[in-house]
Enzyme design. Structure first.
Site, PDB file in Angstrom:
ATOM      1  N   GLY B  22       0.783  -1.226   0.000  1.00 41.18           N
ATOM      2  CA  GLY B  22       0.000   0.000   0.000  1.00 41.18           C
ATOM      3  C   GLY B  22       0.812   1.272   0.000  1.00 41.18           C
ATOM      4  CB  SER B  23       4.410   2.012   0.138  1.00 45.85           C
ATOM      5  OG  SER B  23       4.858   1.046  -0.793  1.00 45.85           O
ATOM      6  CG  ASP B  24       0.385   6.218  -2.167  1.00 46.95           C
ATOM      7  OD1 ASP B  24       0.781   7.300  -1.682  1.00 46.95           O
ATOM      8  OD2 ASP B  24      -0.727   5.729  -1.894  1.00 46.95           O
ATOM      9  CE1 TYR B  32      -3.763   0.718   2.780  1.00 45.54           C
ATOM     10  CE2 TYR B  32      -3.879  -1.611   2.225  1.00 45.54           C
ATOM     11  CZ  TYR B  32      -3.575  -0.303   1.871  1.00 45.54           C
ATOM     12  OH  TYR B  32      -3.099  -0.036   0.610  1.00 45.54           O
ATOM     13  CE  LYS B 218      -1.137   3.142  -5.414  1.00 43.41           C
ATOM     14  NZ  LYS B 218      -2.338   3.967  -5.218  1.00 43.41           N
ATOM     15  CG  ASP B 246      -2.870   6.298  -7.906  1.00 45.06           C
ATOM     16  OD1 ASP B 246      -2.914   7.516  -7.688  1.00 45.06           O
ATOM     17  OD2 ASP B 246      -3.472   5.455  -7.212  1.00 45.06           O
ATOM     18  CD  GLU B 272      -6.219   6.025  -9.257  1.00 51.45           C
ATOM     19  OE1 GLU B 272      -6.129   5.162 -10.162  1.00 51.45           O
ATOM     20  OE2 GLU B 272      -6.478   5.737  -8.079  1.00 51.45           O
ATOM     21  CD  GLU B 299      -7.598   6.982  -3.859  1.00 50.64           C
ATOM     22  OE1 GLU B 299      -7.159   6.454  -4.889  1.00 50.64           O
ATOM     23  OE2 GLU B 299      -7.152   6.759  -2.738  1.00 50.64           O
ATOM     24  CG  ASP B 322     -13.549   5.150  -1.107  1.00 46.87           C
ATOM     25  OD1 ASP B 322     -12.417   4.663  -1.185  1.00 46.87           O
ATOM     26  OD2 ASP B 322     -14.276   5.019  -0.101  1.00 46.87           O
ATOM     27  CG  HIS B 349     -10.180   3.955  -4.146  1.00 46.66           C
ATOM     28  ND1 HIS B 349     -10.428   4.074  -2.793  1.00 46.66           N
ATOM     29  CD2 HIS B 349      -8.861   3.710  -4.263  1.00 46.66           C
ATOM     30  CE1 HIS B 349      -9.297   3.920  -2.130  1.00 46.66           C
ATOM     31  NE2 HIS B 349      -8.334   3.697  -2.982  1.00 46.66           N
ATOM     32  CD  GLU B 380      -7.344   0.498  -6.793  1.00 43.33           C
ATOM     33  OE1 GLU B 380      -8.137   1.368  -6.410  1.00 43.33           O
ATOM     34  OE2 GLU B 380      -6.103   0.641  -6.780  1.00 43.33           O
TER      35      GLU B 380
END
Lengths: 438, 438
Positions: B22-24, B32, B218, B246, B272, B299, B322, B349, B380
């Site tokens: 989940g890293s961006d 989360y 990402k 994204d 995105e 989102e 979302d 999302h 997604e």
């Protein structure tokens, strides 16, 4: 080495709904509240700040302040004061808390409260009222305070530097004028929707007698009522006094246009918050349809991104920043700079509890160092709850007098905490509320 | 008479930052989390819902759920289920809580969690999966769900009725196709910014082998890295697979244009969240500058007012609603109707925890009853944390299979509460965290 020893948060609520003070078409029964924060130091002054809410949910802002506390406790005081912009950005950019916005809602209001408390602390440490503290920073220091992310398509740091440098000549003269004559205010106290016609007319006349030349009425619940109240107000104050009206977000675009055409014969000065605060395109459409009546908004504008769009798209004639809604002084500085670039006058939102105390500093700083003007500008004034502050606003002859005490005028009196702490303060005891705690 | 007996709120967090899942570019270390709510009934099914966050601040959403609880506890169950739109509006319009938005941030996410839980409860009571429950409502019933405030300059209830009636023919055939073939998905699992090049390439190949024809990377932290990763991904999957990118709000307008010109040779399908999610004019400017590369966002879109502006101003090519960000099913229905009117495809999302479980229902309902199409659409998909749900998503051959269990697929397994409750769950014990609780 001095540090921030603690971040203390308090839930304070005033039972204003009992008198319908503050009632409008969207907010029939507000209990003015502060999610109050103290940045505690071990020696030297503390820093005070708060988010303003209207009752339920004040606890959510308090929880948000507490969520930021671990990022703040233990920070070196000199480093915070020496880089207030960096301090603000560390809070606003915290990636996990940012997810709850971004830069909007409870977390942004909480960050703003803490950031404003840091500015209070800095100004107290310098022994200066905040407006003077800010006006004495260099253009470069001011530009460093701003979070430039998302701004550069409308305003660059270099443009901001130019704007600030152009405002340097005459600053000392303006400071002298400010100290002598104060800053223009306008009066909202007459116009709450819950007041009777008689009370509204009496208060409107009193406001004019007190020196105000701009008053404001709440509208938006019932068109026939609004036409009657606007006629009565116009008859009471005559043609020379400006009367603004405020719908508090009650309308869709077409409602706003229809309503304002009915009120137009009574020469409304502006229509405030005609629709959703983040509806940039909606405000622009309303403005085109009802010109020359002015469109004003901004008290619920979440951040500089909305401000940027409202200003550059010609969606409004007056922008109404709020001291507590956005991310504190740095984000309001960004909004002042944007307003100066797009030549839109700023008439800050105030009232509630403590909003007048805070926002006067931003308007006075703007006059000295950013726009350099008071033309078309006035700070909202409502005569409620000032007695709770250690450095309350002083309004004379329709003008705010410049505060002289060090800091941001945000500090509440100790006895207020005991009486208005929620839910255990004496104002919220069963005896005071008739058995209910709201 | 059955009533809502309780509103129980839980702070659940998964330590996903330990693996950089989940890293961006904006969110380097998300944990989360779900601010989880159960609408408890004394007999009959409970309703489950949640707000999704990424760690710190989950407690703020829990506090916001608790602030709404007094408005919900004790309500008659039949009345809630019989007027879900009215139930949603009572929460969203609560004037005191609304002040913390309006309709944005922690309070809106909390209201959305509770509203979604009420839809879960209604669908369970009816014995239907939510997508089918919604698709079996009449056009009039669907229009009654929507909060029309602030929408009518873009879409009126009558126009919405027309749209919904036009989507009625063929609904049974589409339902049969959906049950047989599922709904298109796209894969984000390969592209997290914290993954090595090798891991990204391997996962991209696996996604294509698994049947996905759209994957996402990402970008936004470092241009040279992004060019290299995009080249590697394109080489790995060949020209026939679409690669979206994204930026997670990392850029200003000019950055976005510059960056996408460098990535253009590798044929990105969409960019995105190039900038701030509420910057309608900024997205429109980016879209004009980088066409034919698509612009996607949504989102973090706070509400239908932002959606309305993005859609009607031509600011995007793809809208990404979302399930948990806005005010629950009714506001997402408004967004689906707006998207249908402006003929913009919806690619919801998902990911996080439980977002896939929820949003699949909205996309399937849209296919049956609103847009009537899957063309240019995909939900997604990220293969994380589904094992915690009692009715986890099933994705086969790059498609979501239609859920058949009654409800909104929102319910977590009992053992998850014990392990991931924050801060006392075993996943957050000193032994598990190496001495820190995050």
């Amino acid at each position: 080495m001095a540090a921030i020893a603690g971040v203390d948060a308090f839930d304070l609520r005033f039972p204003t709904s009992r008198e319908l003070d503050g009632s409008d078409a969207m907010n029939p029964d507000p209990d003015y509240s502060a999610a109050y924060v103290v940045l505690r130091t071990d020696d030297g002054p503390d820093g005070h700040g708060f988010a303003f809410t209207i009752g339920r949910g004040n606890d959510v802002c308090v929880a948000a302040i507490r969520a930021y506390a671990p990022l703040v406790v233990g920070l070196d005081l000199d480093q915070v004061i020496g880089d207030l912009g960096g301090f603000a950005r560390r809070l606003v950019h915290d990636s996990q808390l940012r997810w709850l916005g971004p830069e909007t809602g409870a977390v942004h209001m909480a960050a703003g409260a803490i950031i404003n408390a840091a500015f209070d602390l800095a100004a107290r440490t310098a022994g200066r009222p905040l407006w003077a503290y800010l006006a004495e920073l260099s253009p470069e220091q001011l530009v460093d305070l701003v979070d430039w992310r998302y701004l550069t398509d409308a305003l660059t740091p270099d443009e901001a530097l130019d704007l600030l440098r152009r405002a340097e000549p005459g600053r000392a003269e303006r400071a002298a004028l400010l100290r002598e004559h104060g800053y223009p205010a306008y009066a909202t106290s007459p116009g709450w929707l819950g007041y009777s016609d008689d009370k509204m007319v009496r208060l409107a006349r009193e406001a004019v007698a007190d020196g105000f030349d701009l008053i404001k009425l709440k509208v938006g619940a019932d068109l026939a009522d609004d036409v009657r109240r606007m006629r009565l107000a116009r008859e009471a104050v005559g043609p020379g006094v400006r009367i603004a009206v405020d719908a508090n977000q009650r309308w869709d675009v077409d409602d706003a246009v229809r309503w304002m055409r009915e009120l137009a014969p009574f020469d409304p000065y502006w229509i405030e918050e005609p629709t959703a605060p983040d509806d940039v395109l909606g405000h622009a459409a309303i403005r085109r349809a009802i010109a020359p009546i002015r469109v004003a908004t901004g008290e619920h504008m979440a951040n500089r991104v909305i401000a940027k769009q409202l200003l550059r798209s010609g969606a409004l004639d007056v922008i109404q920043l709020d001291a507590c809604r956005v991310g504190g002084v740095p984000e309001n500085l960004a909004i002042l700079l944007l307003a100066a670039k797009y030549r839109v006058p700023v008439c800050p939102h105030a009232g509630g509890v403590g909003l007048c105390e805070l926002v006067q500093h931003l308007a006075m700083f703007d006059y000295l160092a950013v726009s350099g003007s008071t033309e078309g500008r006035a700070v909202e004034y409502v005569d409620h709850l000032h007695e709770h502050f250690t450095d309350p606003v002083r309004v004379r002859g329709g003008r705010y007098l410049a505060p002289e005490a060090p800091g941001f005028s945000a500090e509440l009196r100790p006895e207020t905490f005991e009486r208005y702490g929620y839910p255990h303060g004496t104002a919220w005891s069963p005896a005071a509320t008739g058995g209910s705690t709201g």
